[in-house]
Motif scaffolding. Structure first.
Motif, PDB file in Angstrom:
ATOM      1  N   THR A  86      20.128  40.514   8.480  1.00  0.00           N
ATOM      2  CA  THR A  86      19.853  39.109   8.210  1.00  0.00           C
ATOM      3  C   THR A  86      20.516  38.283   9.313  1.00  0.00           C
ATOM      4  OG1 THR A  86      21.856  38.811   6.908  1.00  0.00           O
ATOM      5  CG2 THR A  86      19.874  39.572   5.731  1.00  0.00           C
ATOM      6  N   GLU A  87      20.222  36.998   9.357  1.00  0.00           N
ATOM      7  CA  GLU A  87      20.856  36.137  10.356  1.00  0.00           C
ATOM      8  C   GLU A  87      22.372  36.137  10.178  1.00  0.00           C
ATOM      9  OE1 GLU A  87      19.487  34.667  13.013  1.00  0.00           O
ATOM     10  OE2 GLU A  87      17.668  35.735  12.400  1.00  0.00           O
ATOM     11  N   ALA A  88      22.810  36.124   8.920  1.00  0.00           N
ATOM     12  CA  ALA A  88      24.261  36.144   8.667  1.00  0.00           C
ATOM     13  C   ALA A  88      24.869  37.455   9.150  1.00  0.00           C
ATOM     14  CB  ALA A  88      24.530  35.952   7.179  1.00  0.00           C
ATOM     15  N   GLN A  89      24.169  38.567   8.936  1.00  0.00           N
ATOM     16  CA  GLN A  89      24.682  39.863   9.381  1.00  0.00           C
ATOM     17  C   GLN A  89      24.683  39.974  10.905  1.00  0.00           C
ATOM     18  OE1 GLN A  89      22.053  42.412   7.042  1.00  0.00           O
ATOM     19  NE2 GLN A  89      23.798  43.102   5.818  1.00  0.00           N
ATOM     20  N   SER A 107      14.796  39.655  21.471  1.00  0.00           N
ATOM     21  CA  SER A 107      16.030  39.147  20.881  1.00  0.00           C
ATOM     22  C   SER A 107      16.952  40.288  20.464  1.00  0.00           C
ATOM     23  CB  SER A 107      15.720  38.265  19.672  1.00  0.00           C
ATOM     24  OG  SER A 107      16.907  37.845  19.022  1.00  0.00           O
ATOM     25  N   ASP A 108      16.380  41.305  19.813  1.00  0.00           N
ATOM     26  CA  ASP A 108      17.184  42.426  19.322  1.00  0.00           C
ATOM     27  C   ASP A 108      17.751  43.273  20.454  1.00  0.00           C
ATOM     28  OD1 ASP A 108      16.671  41.669  16.745  1.00  0.00           O
ATOM     29  OD2 ASP A 108      15.275  43.298  16.298  1.00  0.00           O
ATOM     30  N   ASN A 109      16.950  43.499  21.494  1.00  0.00           N
ATOM     31  CA  ASN A 109      17.282  44.550  22.448  1.00  0.00           C
ATOM     32  C   ASN A 109      17.662  44.068  23.847  1.00  0.00           C
ATOM     33  OD1 ASN A 109      16.532  46.788  20.587  1.00  0.00           O
ATOM     34  ND2 ASN A 109      14.530  45.836  20.738  1.00  0.00           N
ATOM     35  N   VAL A 110      17.370  42.814  24.173  1.00  0.00           N
ATOM     36  CA  VAL A 110      17.805  42.244  25.449  1.00  0.00           C
ATOM     37  C   VAL A 110      18.920  41.223  25.202  1.00  0.00           C
ATOM     38  CG1 VAL A 110      17.147  40.963  27.517  1.00  0.00           C
ATOM     39  CG2 VAL A 110      15.566  42.635  26.548  1.00  0.00           C
ATOM     40  N   LEU A 111      18.689  40.319  24.262  1.00  0.00           N
ATOM     41  CA  LEU A 111      19.731  39.353  23.927  1.00  0.00           C
ATOM     42  C   LEU A 111      20.756  39.923  22.951  1.00  0.00           C
ATOM     43  CD1 LEU A 111      17.330  37.478  25.010  1.00  0.00           C
ATOM     44  CD2 LEU A 111      18.387  35.691  23.631  1.00  0.00           C
ATOM     45  N   HIS A 112      20.446  41.078  22.358  1.00  0.00           N
ATOM     46  CA  HIS A 112      21.345  41.731  21.402  1.00  0.00           C
ATOM     47  C   HIS A 112      21.793  40.767  20.308  1.00  0.00           C
ATOM     48  CE1 HIS A 112      21.544  45.425  23.760  1.00  0.00           C
ATOM     49  NE2 HIS A 112      21.633  44.664  24.826  1.00  0.00           N
ATOM     50  N   ASN A 113      20.797  40.006  19.823  1.00  0.00           N
ATOM     51  CA  ASN A 113      20.951  39.089  18.690  1.00  0.00           C
ATOM     52  C   ASN A 113      21.778  37.839  18.985  1.00  0.00           C
ATOM     53  OD1 ASN A 113      19.411  40.682  16.834  1.00  0.00           O
ATOM     54  ND2 ASN A 113      21.165  42.057  16.645  1.00  0.00           N
ATOM     55  N   LYS A 172      34.571  33.300  23.056  1.00  0.00           N
ATOM     56  CA  LYS A 172      33.444  32.582  23.637  1.00  0.00           C
ATOM     57  C   LYS A 172      33.085  33.077  25.040  1.00  0.00           C
ATOM     58  CE  LYS A 172      34.382  28.267  21.128  1.00  0.00           C
ATOM     59  NZ  LYS A 172      34.664  26.810  21.259  1.00  0.00           N
ATOM     60  N   ALA A 173      33.914  33.965  25.601  1.00  0.00           N
ATOM     61  CA  ALA A 173      33.757  34.342  27.003  1.00  0.00           C
ATOM     62  C   ALA A 173      32.903  35.585  27.209  1.00  0.00           C
ATOM     63  CB  ALA A 173      35.123  34.562  27.639  1.00  0.00           C
ATOM     64  N   TYR A 174      32.879  36.494  26.219  1.00  0.00           N
ATOM     65  CA  TYR A 174      32.240  37.792  26.428  1.00  0.00           C
ATOM     66  C   TYR A 174      31.189  38.078  25.364  1.00  0.00           C
ATOM     67  CZ  TYR A 174      36.280  38.478  29.483  1.00  0.00           C
ATOM     68  OH  TYR A 174      37.229  38.340  30.461  1.00  0.00           O
ATOM     69  N   PHE A 175      30.186  38.866  25.759  1.00  0.00           N
ATOM     70  CA  PHE A 175      29.057  39.161  24.876  1.00  0.00           C
ATOM     71  C   PHE A 175      28.903  40.656  24.612  1.00  0.00           C
ATOM     72  CE2 PHE A 175      28.311  35.255  27.167  1.00  0.00           C
ATOM     73  CZ  PHE A 175      27.914  34.379  26.175  1.00  0.00           C
ATOM     74  N   GLN A 176      29.705  41.490  25.242  1.00  0.00           N
ATOM     75  CA  GLN A 176      29.674  42.947  25.070  1.00  0.00           C
ATOM     76  C   GLN A 176      28.320  43.543  25.452  1.00  0.00           C
ATOM     77  OE1 GLN A 176      32.816  43.563  24.347  1.00  0.00           O
ATOM     78  NE2 GLN A 176      33.135  41.426  23.800  1.00  0.00           N
ATOM     79  N   CYS A 177      27.632  42.911  26.409  1.00  0.00           N
ATOM     80  CA  CYS A 177      26.366  43.464  26.893  1.00  0.00           C
ATOM     81  C   CYS A 177      26.140  43.008  28.330  1.00  0.00           C
ATOM     82  CB  CYS A 177      25.193  43.057  26.000  1.00  0.00           C
ATOM     83  SG  CYS A 177      24.890  41.277  25.906  1.00  0.00           S
ATOM     84  N   HIS A 178      25.359  43.792  29.051  1.00  0.00           N
ATOM     85  CA  HIS A 178      25.053  43.493  30.451  1.00  0.00           C
ATOM     86  C   HIS A 178      23.789  44.279  30.769  1.00  0.00           C
ATOM     87  CE1 HIS A 178      26.066  42.705  34.774  1.00  0.00           C
ATOM     88  NE2 HIS A 178      25.426  43.851  34.948  1.00  0.00           N
TER      89      HIS A 178
END
Length: 708
Positions: free
Chosen positions: A388-391, A564-570, A652-658
């Motif tokens: 879900t969006e919350a999850q 969204s799921d696989n490039v932006l990783h939500n 706010k600095a990191y997204f754990q993806c690249h």
């Protein structure tokens, strides 16, 4: 297993009685009792159809795992022939193979059609979790097999008599994940820190690698890719294997040298590889030992508690069915909530605190990737569990907090990595040729590229922004703002990347300035993290993604969700963390020559054109470490306006993806750098390098066209 059920972690219900044992002897007693109970499930009729058939199949499967474990422990497994082991391995994975998946309980769509919407989803989840027992059986982990057996029994007991409410079943899974989080997650972290303790190291260093049967000892799915790799490597001279291993380990060592990090402070190297490459890995282990590094060699996670979506971290075999993996990538959606996330973070923090000194010895991963499998574009199934969006927000919060905890004990400014890739036989009939060509690509003359790439950097350092324009149907038109140099005599914007952490050689890269970076990035076909994208298009404003789509599916809603799921990783948006220009035209020509462009891994593909990475910068967690190019200039473009927030609020600095996205040369009209005076310096035109001093990069392209 929960307070809600009057039990505590480690309790189980067997024949109506509570067993509370957590010692090794206690697990063995529970294991024996659970086996007897599973045998009863095969014959009794206390559960109504269609659920009776489901539970009998699950009980039969788990009992098969106990038999495998018994055979390994009593030695009879080692007497089986290669063909017998092949049949046994196939039988374990047969049910989820593409040709059988339509009628497998592992397929959420089938499970829902037979067992109902709510119960079907949850029992498909249970099916996937029980499959983790394949690894435990081959490792003779009767403690972990006991946990899975008891989970199945507890769920089965709820179906005796009237059908259970979906909520009560969900509670079982919630408390299973919560109660055993400390067991699974603790061991998962520790096996990445302590050398030679993991099962994989025993197979690699103790088994006879000339006997192909060793592959089945891992308990991973074995195909002709793994067997073919073993056989091909056995046909190569030892000198060639040594060359492959040397490039891999030397790249790791040079990565520390080039970033000014002290490798002598470390004693642990994290070796990750695809099965079949053991001959090379064994030589690499010897090389690392000469650097005073001992290996950790562990399996990719198999439990929902420790899996990271579809990401494979550790050694692994073949993926039996990528659709199955995709269908179960968000299985945590069944129970993920704030309390569970906090529980996992507490466990993670505790295990690192307990192992603080050992964690400080961790030097980073050394990865051998493979490529050549048929590109995969998934089917989106409404029956699959999804966040879900919350999850999604909770999952992102966990990733962020877990990254911070890990970096506290394994400091980013002290670790490095290396990655190299090789093809598998599935790539085609010309596999031996392609393999030899990849070895050549991985060992190209780094000094030549260093010199040519410096020409590009000298031009780029004059720029205010870089303008990239697509050709023909490619809609790319994007301006990438560049860092402003304070002292051009001593500083530089782009890193001159030769063959160290990212093998092969061939790129210059930077962290762009986000403000003013805008336009459209488009690529007709690209393969990212095991998934194929057609007409992937990202729109940027001030360096952040504002719109995105692809053309994989008929419905635009599905296309956007896929990206969204696989490039932006939500994440609602991601910044442009890296801009680079790939210079490895030899690799590009190899892709064209053998018609494997879309099968090339990003590791090689990113060197075959300009690429744009969304997410974190290349310098995340180590921005303050001074890094220099071979010419002595300091690389100063390592931060952007997002990553610099680490100084105020690291969350706010990191997204754990690249994620790197490459535009191939043939889809490019122009790459130019524009100075603050408005002068346009053209670097590449119509797929050819035109900047004086870089023309040598066109030679592989010209030879290819002449011979085509």
């Amino acid at each position: 297993m929960s307070e809600n059920h009057g039990q505590i972690p480690g309790d189980t219900l067997v024949n109506g009685s509570v067993i509370t044992e957590t010692s090794e002897d206690g697990y063995q007693e529970r294991y024996i009792l659970s086996i007897e109970r599973l045998k009863q499930i095969l014959t009794e009729d206390t559960v109504s159809e269609p659920f009776r058939s489901y539970f009998r199949q699950m009980a039969s499967f788990t009992l098969r795992l106990t038999e495998i474990s018994r055979q390994i422990m009593d030695g009879s497994w080692h007497k089986l022939s290669l063909e017998e082991l092949r049949k046994m391995n196939y039988a374990l994975y047969e049910d989820i193979l593409p040709e059988h998946y339509e009628e497998s309980y592992g397929n959420p769509a089938y499970a829902v059609s037979v067992l109902g919407e709510d119960l079907g989803r949850q029992l498909s989840f249970l099916y996937a979790e029980l499959r983790g027992g394949i690894a435990y059986a081959h490792e003779c982990r009767t403690d972990y097999l006991t946990i899975l057996n008891e989970l199945l029994i507890q769920v089965y007991n709820h179906f005796e008599g009237e059908l259970p409410e979906a909520g009560s079943l969900k509670d079982i899974f919630y408390w299973y994940a919560t109660d055993y989080c400390d067991v699974f997650l603790t061991e998962r972290v520790e096996e990445q820190l302590y050398p030679m303790q993991a099962f994989g190291a025993d197979v690699l260093l103790c088994d006879d690698l000339d006997d192909e049967r060793y592959l089945y000892r891992y308990g991973e799915y074995i195909t002709e890719n793994e067997l073919g790799t073993v056989r091909y490597l056995k046909s190569l001279p030892w000198e060639t294997l040594k060359k492959m291993a040397d490039v891999y380990t030397e790249g790791y060592r040079i990565g520390f040298v080039n970033t000014g990090k002290d490798l002598s402070k470390k004693s642990v190297v994290d070796i990750r590889y695809h099965l079949g490459f053991e001959q090379v890995v064994k030589i690499a282990v010897d090389n690392f030992e000469k650097m005073a590094l001992s290996p950790v060699i562990y399996r990719t996670a198999s439990s929902v508690i420790t899996r990271q979506g579809q990401r494979k971290t550790g050694y692994c075999g073949a993926i039996a069915n990528k659709q199955y993996e995709y269908d179960h990538r968000q299985d945590q959606a069944l129970f993920l909530d704030k309390r569970y996330i906090e529980r996992k973070l507490d466990v993670l923090k505790h295990v690192y605190e307990e192992n603080e000194r050992q964690a400080a010895q961790y030097a980073g991963p050394a990865v051998i990737e493979t490529f050549g499998e048929k590109p995969f574009s998934p089917e989106v199934k409404k029956e699959a569990l999804t966040f879900t969006e919350a999850q999604k927000s909770l999952s992102l919060r966990y990733d962020s907090k877990a990254g911070q905890i890990t970096n506290q004990y394994i400091k980013g400014e002290e670790r490095s990595f290396t990655i190299i890739a090789f093809p598998v036989p599935e790539i085609g009939e010309r596999y031996p040729e392609i393999f030899d060509e990849v070895i050549r690509i991985n060992t190209l003359d780094a000094k030549l590229y260093e010199k040519v790439q410096q020409k590009l950097i000298d031009a780029l350092d004059q720029g205010q922004y870089v303008h990239v324009i697509g050709k023909g149907e490619n809609q790319t038109d994007i301006k990438v703002q560049l860092y402003r140099l304070g002292d051009p005599e001593k500083e530089t914007i782009f890193e001159n990347c030769v063959a160290d952490v990212n093998i092969p050689v061939g790129e210059v890269f930077t962290s762009p300035v986000l403000e003013g970076t805008q336009g459209v990035l488009h690529v007709s076909r690209v393969y990212l993290n095991e998934l194929q994208y057609r007409d992937l298009k990202l729109t940027f404003r001030d360096g952040r993604i504002t719109d995105y789509t692809c053309s994989n599916f008929e419905r635009e809603e599905d296309n956007r969700k896929y990206v969204s799921d696989n490039v932006l990783h939500n994440h609602p948006t991601l910044p442009l963390g890296e801009f680079a220009i790939g210079t490895n035209t030899t690799a590009y020509v190899a892709g064209r020559k053998y018609q494997i462009e879309e099968k090339l891994p990003i590791l090689i593909a990113e060197k075959t054109g300009p690429h744009f990475a969304v997410g974190d910068t290349c310098y995340s967690w180590s921005e303050d470490v001074k890094v220099y190019n071979p010419n002595g200039k300091e690389i100063v473009a390592k931060d952007n306006s997002v990553s610099v927030l680490r100084k105020e609020n690291v969350e706010k600095a990191y997204f754990q993806c690249h994620t790197d996205i490459t535009i191939p040369y043939e889809e490019l009209d122009e790459i130019s750098v524009v100075t603050k005076e408005g002068k346009r310096i053209i670097l590449l035109k119509n797929g050819r390098f035109v900047l004086p001093g870089t023309e040598v990069l066109n030679e592989p392209l010209e030879r290819w066209e002449q011979n085509a």
